[in-house]
Design an enzyme around this catalytic site. Structure first.
Site, PDB file in Angstrom:
ATOM      1  N   HIS A   1       0.860  -1.185   0.000  1.00 46.15           N
ATOM      2  CA  HIS A   1       0.000   0.000   0.000  1.00 46.15           C
ATOM      3  C   HIS A   1       0.890   1.227   0.000  1.00 46.15           C
ATOM      4  CE1 HIS A   1      -3.166   2.789   1.156  1.00 46.15           C
ATOM      5  NE2 HIS A   1      -3.999   1.862   0.751  1.00 46.15           N
TER       6      HIS A   1
ATOM      7  N   ASP B   1      -7.998  -5.350   0.167  1.00 43.68           N
ATOM      8  CA  ASP B   1      -8.483  -6.215  -0.898  1.00 43.68           C
ATOM      9  C   ASP B   1      -8.089  -7.671  -0.729  1.00 43.68           C
ATOM     10  OD1 ASP B   1      -9.867  -4.356  -2.445  1.00 43.68           O
ATOM     11  OD2 ASP B   1      -7.985  -3.542  -3.202  1.00 43.68           O
TER      12      ASP B   1
HETATM   13  N1  ACO Z   1       4.106  -7.684  -4.784  1.00 45.98           N
HETATM   14  C1  ACO Z   1       5.447  -7.655  -4.962  1.00 45.98           C
HETATM   15  N2  ACO Z   1       6.212  -6.565  -4.784  1.00 45.98           N
HETATM   16  C2  ACO Z   1       5.595  -5.428  -4.427  1.00 45.98           C
HETATM   17  C3  ACO Z   1       4.199  -5.362  -4.237  1.00 45.98           C
HETATM   18  C4  ACO Z   1       3.454  -6.548  -4.426  1.00 45.98           C
HETATM   19  N3  ACO Z   1       2.133  -6.556  -4.263  1.00 45.98           N
HETATM   20  N4  ACO Z   1       3.853  -4.109  -3.890  1.00 45.98           N
HETATM   21  C5  ACO Z   1       4.984  -3.385  -3.866  1.00 45.98           C
HETATM   22  N5  ACO Z   1       6.044  -4.193  -4.197  1.00 45.98           N
HETATM   23  C6  ACO Z   1       7.468  -3.791  -4.226  1.00 45.98           C
HETATM   24  C7  ACO Z   1       7.777  -2.963  -5.476  1.00 45.98           C
HETATM   25  O1  ACO Z   1       8.186  -3.786  -6.541  1.00 45.98           O
HETATM   26  C8  ACO Z   1       8.862  -2.066  -4.959  1.00 45.98           C
HETATM   27  O2  ACO Z   1      10.059  -2.843  -4.874  1.00 45.98           O
HETATM   28  P1  ACO Z   1      11.493  -2.108  -5.155  1.00 45.98           P
HETATM   29  O3  ACO Z   1      11.642  -1.087  -4.081  1.00 45.98           O
HETATM   30  O4  ACO Z   1      12.464  -3.240  -5.086  1.00 45.98           O
HETATM   31  O5  ACO Z   1      11.383  -1.518  -6.541  1.00 45.98           O
HETATM   32  C9  ACO Z   1       8.455  -1.761  -3.524  1.00 45.98           C
HETATM   33  O6  ACO Z   1       7.673  -2.916  -3.116  1.00 45.98           O
HETATM   34  C10 ACO Z   1       7.614  -0.498  -3.377  1.00 45.98           C
HETATM   35  O7  ACO Z   1       6.477  -0.616  -4.222  1.00 45.98           O
HETATM   36  P2  ACO Z   1       5.871   0.541  -5.121  1.00 45.98           P
HETATM   37  O8  ACO Z   1       5.235  -0.060  -6.338  1.00 45.98           O
HETATM   38  O9  ACO Z   1       6.893   1.603  -5.334  1.00 45.98           O
HETATM   39  O10 ACO Z   1       4.752   1.095  -4.157  1.00 45.98           O
HETATM   40  P3  ACO Z   1       3.581   2.049  -4.560  1.00 45.98           P
HETATM   41  O11 ACO Z   1       3.275   2.801  -3.334  1.00 45.98           O
HETATM   42  O12 ACO Z   1       3.903   2.817  -5.809  1.00 45.98           O
HETATM   43  O13 ACO Z   1       2.381   1.053  -4.934  1.00 45.98           O
HETATM   44  C11 ACO Z   1       0.603  -0.466  -4.688  1.00 45.98           C
HETATM   45  C12 ACO Z   1       1.417   0.647  -4.032  1.00 45.98           C
HETATM   46  C13 ACO Z   1       0.097  -0.016  -6.081  1.00 45.98           C
HETATM   47  C14 ACO Z   1      -0.636  -0.742  -3.832  1.00 45.98           C
HETATM   48  C15 ACO Z   1       1.493  -1.735  -4.817  1.00 45.98           C
HETATM   49  O14 ACO Z   1       1.863  -2.175  -3.535  1.00 45.98           O
HETATM   50  C16 ACO Z   1       0.785  -2.853  -5.588  1.00 45.98           C
HETATM   51  O15 ACO Z   1       0.862  -2.899  -6.807  1.00 45.98           O
HETATM   52  N6  ACO Z   1       0.096  -3.793  -4.858  1.00 45.98           N
HETATM   53  C17 ACO Z   1      -0.682  -4.812  -5.518  1.00 45.98           C
HETATM   54  C18 ACO Z   1      -1.998  -4.232  -6.001  1.00 45.98           C
HETATM   55  C19 ACO Z   1      -2.957  -3.966  -4.873  1.00 45.98           C
HETATM   56  O16 ACO Z   1      -3.139  -4.791  -3.968  1.00 45.98           O
HETATM   57  N7  ACO Z   1      -3.629  -2.806  -4.938  1.00 45.98           N
HETATM   58  C20 ACO Z   1      -4.652  -2.400  -3.941  1.00 45.98           C
HETATM   59  C21 ACO Z   1      -4.144  -1.249  -3.141  1.00 45.98           C
HETATM   60  S1  ACO Z   1      -5.253  -0.840  -1.867  1.00 45.98           S
HETATM   61  C22 ACO Z   1      -6.538  -0.092  -2.662  1.00 45.98           C
HETATM   62  O17 ACO Z   1      -6.434   0.571  -3.642  1.00 45.98           O
HETATM   63  C23 ACO Z   1      -7.811  -0.297  -2.080  1.00 45.98           C
END
Ligand code: ACO
Length: 428
Positions: free
Chosen positions: A300, A357
């Site tokens: 998140h 979720d």
């Molecule tokens: N699985 C694997 N790796 C992940 C995940 C994941 N679900 N989420 C984040 N990471 C990793 C990224 O690859 C990144 O790694 P790095 O630092 O080595 O490059 C690090 O964790 C930080 O992640 P970001 O993508 O920069 O975080 P951001 O804040 O931009 O994205 C998000 C947040 C979109 C929710 C992301 O965690 C994600 O894609 N999760 C899966 C989708 C999801 O569950 N969305 C629902 C969110 S809650 C809502 O909207 C109700």
């Protein structure tokens, strides 16, 4: 008032510092460009506060979520979705009389204009309910014009009609006749009846289902400046009306990185199940930067701790499944996947925890709500939050049309070459 000092090329600039009621601190850069000619660059807005707000407080490091000061845990335990709608939209908890009057209004405005049924008929049978919902909400402007005198009434209309639009979108999707709202049923029970009743078979929603759905709706009610709420504010900042702004919010919510994640989680769990339940393989895929697979329902932007909403759902999901006499093998996979991820260095280092979720889809499945409707359920829950955000933006004297800047990285000045010369220079 505290200030922050920015030093650039030997010149110092004092920038005001804003402190919130929960001691969050921001450097106010409103005057930065006029004083220095500079802008800030923050792709994805992770460090940018777009407004001051009184609606929702989140402390992502400690897993705290409060609406108008009330902890989400207390609202889930003691309140109802209709009461939380009132709280978010009007800012205070209602008295008994206020709540009853509000609930009555939501009932009396729940019908759709009969002509709107023709819109539903025009969509192809395969139309995703979320696409239909967004289009139908935008088209409400045609029936209920936006005038300053109508704003409050249109807010009530939208709160009342969204669940009817959502249920009709579903009936369209599965090819069944539309079921009209019933004024003797409360909000959540009425939605379930419009979803599941068929003319040949009256449907009375069970208390367990009504309670579970009400809880899910409360859990989704607002989440401050997330992608869809910011979209609603941004569209509304141009002066676009309530329905146009909320329709844009619904479209923003449909993406798999936002509200669409609840659907993606179930698809992921089904894929893992079909693949023999090999969790290690999927954890490895999620960690592999060359693999686009992500653990859906994990991570998140704001929570760097367990999402308090996921904690509540997780506690509740066992209870509901037990009450309904169901056993969902996906729940077992989800729990084992969570345990494996929470012990893995990759997820620990990045503070990736289950979000709202991760378990919500399992509850929706238990209620008989099909996967294609999950994001629509999220939209019904999030509506009071979007409305509160839109109203606050409208009433904030600091609101200007939202218009970020950019740093241009494209070609520098070059001159137009006639097509004959370009073609001659690049033989086919
Ligand atoms: N699985 C694997 N790796 C992940 C995940 C994941 N679900 N989420 C984040 N990471 C990793 C990224 O690859 C990144 O790694 P790095 O630092 O080595 O490059 C690090 O964790 C930080 O992640 P970001 O993508 O920069 O975080 P951001 O804040 O931009 O994205 C998000 C947040 C979109 C929710 C992301 O965690 C994600 O894609 N999760 C899966 C989708 C999801 O569950 N969305 C629902 C969110 S809650 C809502 O909207 C109700």
């Amino acid at each position: 008032m505290p200030t922050a000092t920015l030093t650039l090329n030997g010149t110092s600039y004092e920038l005001p510092v804003v402190v919130g009621t929960e001691n969050e601190v921001a450097i106010d850069i409103t005057g930065l460009r006029s004083a220095t000619g500079l802008i800030t660059l923050d792709p994805g807005y992770g460090n940018t506060g777009s407004c001051e707000s009184r609606i929702t407080y989140i402390d992502g490091a400690n897993g705290v979520l409060r609406h108008r000061g009330y902890p989400i845990e207390e609202l889930c335990e003691k309140s109802s979705f209709v009461e939380v709608c009132y709280l978010l939209v009007y800012g205070t908890l209602p008295t008994q009389d206020e709540l009853e009057a509000f609930a009555r209004k939501l009932k009396s405005h729940s019908l759709l204009h009969e002509d709107m049924k023709k819109f539903f008929e025009g969509f192809p049978p395969s139309a995703h309910p979320m696409t239909v919902l967004s289009a139908m909400v935008a088209s409400l402007s045609a029936y209920y014009p936006d005038t300053p005198e109508n704003v409050d009434l249109n807010i009530v209309r939208l709160l009342a009609k969204l669940k009817t639009l959502a249920a009709f979108s579903y009936k369209k999707f599965i090819g069944q006749p539309y079921i009209y709202p019933r004024n003797d049923l409360d909000f959540t029970a009425d939605f379930l009846h419009m979803m599941f009743e068929v003319p040949s078979e009256p449907y009375e929603p069970s208390e367990t289902l009504v309670k579970a759905l009400d809880l899910l709706l409360i859990l989704h009610a607002d989440h401050e400046q997330n992608c869809s709420a910011s979209t609603v504010r941004m569209v509304g900042s141009s002066g676009a009306d309530l329905f146009a702004s909320i329709s844009a919010g619904i479209s923003a919510l449909s993406g798999p990185l936002h509200g669409g994640a609840n659907t993606a989680v179930i698809k992921m769990l089904q894929q893992i199940q079909a693949d023999g339940g090999d969790l290690d393989k999927y954890i490895a895929k999620a960690k592999d930067k060359d693999d686009p697979f992500r653990l859906m329902g994990f991570g998140h932007r704001v929570y760097k701790n367990y999402d308090p909403r996921a904690r509540i759902i997780k506690r509740y999901v066992d209870e509901v499944l037990q009450e309904l006499g169901l056993d969902d093998p996906l729940l077992d996979i989800a729990k084992r996947l969570e345990a494996a991820a929470l012990e893995d260095e990759y997820f620990i280092e990045r503070k990736l925890f289950p979000n709202v979720d991760f378990y919500s889809g399992i509850l929706y499945r238990a209620m008989g709500i099909p996967t294609d409707m999950f994001t629509v359920m999220f939209a019904i829950g999030r509506l009071p939050g979007w409305i509160a955000q839109w109203k606050e933006m409208k009433n904030d004297p600091k609101t200007r049309i939202n218009r970020p800047r950019q740093i241009y990285q494209g070609e520098r000045l070059r001159h137009y070459v006639p097509i004959e010369e370009r073609s001659a220079a690049t033989p086919a």
